[in-house]
Structure formats: C-alpha cells, structure tokens
Scaffold this motif. Sequence first.
Motif, short mmCIF file in Angstrom:
data_model
loop_
_atom_site.label_atom_id
_atom_site.label_comp_id
_atom_site.label_asym_id
_atom_site.label_seq_id
_atom_site.Cartn_x
_atom_site.Cartn_y
_atom_site.Cartn_z
N LEU A 144 92.90 -5.78 52.18
CA LEU A 144 92.36 -4.56 51.59
C LEU A 144 93.26 -3.36 51.87
N ASP A 145 94.49 -3.60 52.28
CA ASP A 145 95.36 -2.54 52.78
C ASP A 145 96.66 -2.47 51.97
N LYS A 146 97.63 -1.77 52.52
CA LYS A 146 98.88 -1.52 51.81
C LYS A 146 99.67 -2.79 51.49
N ASP A 147 99.34 -3.90 52.13
CA ASP A 147 99.99 -5.16 51.78
C ASP A 147 99.73 -5.51 50.30
N ARG A 148 98.65 -5.00 49.73
CA ARG A 148 98.40 -5.25 48.30
C ARG A 148 99.54 -4.68 47.47
N PHE A 149 100.02 -3.50 47.89
CA PHE A 149 101.17 -2.90 47.21
C PHE A 149 102.47 -3.61 47.61
N ARG A 150 102.63 -3.84 48.93
CA ARG A 150 103.88 -4.48 49.38
C ARG A 150 104.09 -5.81 48.68
#
Length: 239
Positions: free
Chosen positions: A211-217
């Motif tokens: 649910l965090d910035k890893d979705r973008f990464r």
Amino acid sequence: MEKRELIFDGNEKQVFATDDNHKVIFRYKDVTLAYGGVKRALFIGKGALDNKISALMLGELNRKGVETHFIEVINDNEQLCRKIQIIPLEFIVRNRIAGSLAERLGVKEGIRPEEPIVDLRYNNDELDDPLINDHHAIALGLATKEELKHMYSIATRTNTILKALCHKAGIELIDVKVEFGRDSLTGNIIISDELSPDTCRMWDEKTGEKLDKDRFRHDLSDVVASYREVLDRLTKAIA
Ligand code: TMP
C-alpha cells in the motif's frame, strides 16, 4: 500565522518561513521520485494524502510523548511545523527484510528478524545517501555518541508506536525511515520530515498487498488509491 519566503524547494516538498522565527510551513507536492530521482511522476492528489497521513502519524507520536516537528495541518497540502536544524542521518527501522536490504542480502522480501533491524544512512544526495555506521557519523561530527544512542532509542520507539497504530488499521508496518533535527527554539532533538507511505513500507495484513511507494517503484498502479486507503484506515483507527 503568516506565510513568508520559500526557504527550501525540494522535488517532493517545499518549506516556507513564517512570521514566527521558530515555525515553518511544509508543503507536500504531487510530484513523486524514486531511485534517487531516476524515476519521476506526477500523481494528482498524492501531496494532500501525504500531508494528512503524515499529520496522523506524527500527531500520534506527539500524543505518545515522542517529540516531533509537527504542529498542525493548515490546509490540504500544508502543515505547520517547528523549525529545526537538520541532522543529516536516516534511521531505517525494519520489521521485515524488504527493499534495498533484501537486495543487499540476496534474499526474498519477507524475512521477519527477531528484533527490528536498524540501518543508518548519511543523508547526502551527492553521495547517494550511503549506508554508514556510528563511528562514521561521529567522525563526521553529525552527532555525539550519546545523541546517536538517543536517536536509536526514539527511532525504535517510533517504530513500536506506529506498528501498533498500523495494526489497528489492518496494516503491517514493514519498515519506517526516521529523521531528526534540532528544535530551533529548545535545541531538543526531535523527529523531523514526513512519515507516510513514501517513507514507510505498509502491507495489507490479510492479503500482503503493498500500500506504499513500492506501488510506484514497481509500476503496480493505483498509487493514489492505495494512499487514500491508508489514510481512511488510519483515520478510523485513530478515531
Ligand atoms: P530501502 O529498502 O530502500 O532501504 O528503504 C527502506 C524504507 O525507508 C522504505 O520504506 C523507504 C524509506 N526510505 C526513504 O523514505 N528515503 C530514502 O532515502 C531511503 C533510502 C529509504
């Protein structure tokens, strides 16, 4: 509170002076960077979500007696904060091995160490924020041995408090990056910068969904929807 000149113009955040010499205004932008700025995108509404999530997490720490720079939310994208002198160190507290540590150790994400692991990074863009140890931090004059001990203790307590808050929201806190500064008024070492899905890894407790910035990464889509989900769940958990 009167907003005055821009004193820091970062890629993802801006800091403005105010008519109070000991207070600043933090503005969260919609721009998002990853991998040291190699990857960049604009997510409309993300800045406002970061502002609100950060306010909830920093506010929870303030209530639990951990001093932070956060004072209050002013509007969608801005919050009033105490002015600090930055200590250029990042304390990364990890409840599970993920991200750069999983890569560095050559393991799959997910290993749960018995005690949280704490990594120390020197916050220096030119050097790409290298991993350092206590001896290096002291040699560079960034903090004394006693101050480092204090910051490790606060970083660990921060992790404990936020882990419990996230758990109430059905979210597993995988890791959290904690930064500090010296309060311009009191000289106390307090938590600075943001606490949000940009600076923490958060997985859904039931499904393991990121649910965090890893979705973008990792190009997983629905970045803004995930941040909104985190905000909604944390808001309910705190109420
Ligand atoms: P890492 O796996 O890349 O070391 O990151 C660990 C956590 O710290 C992750 O939640 C992202 C956060 N982080 C930042 O917010 N800023 C940084 O500069 C770094 C290196 C990590």
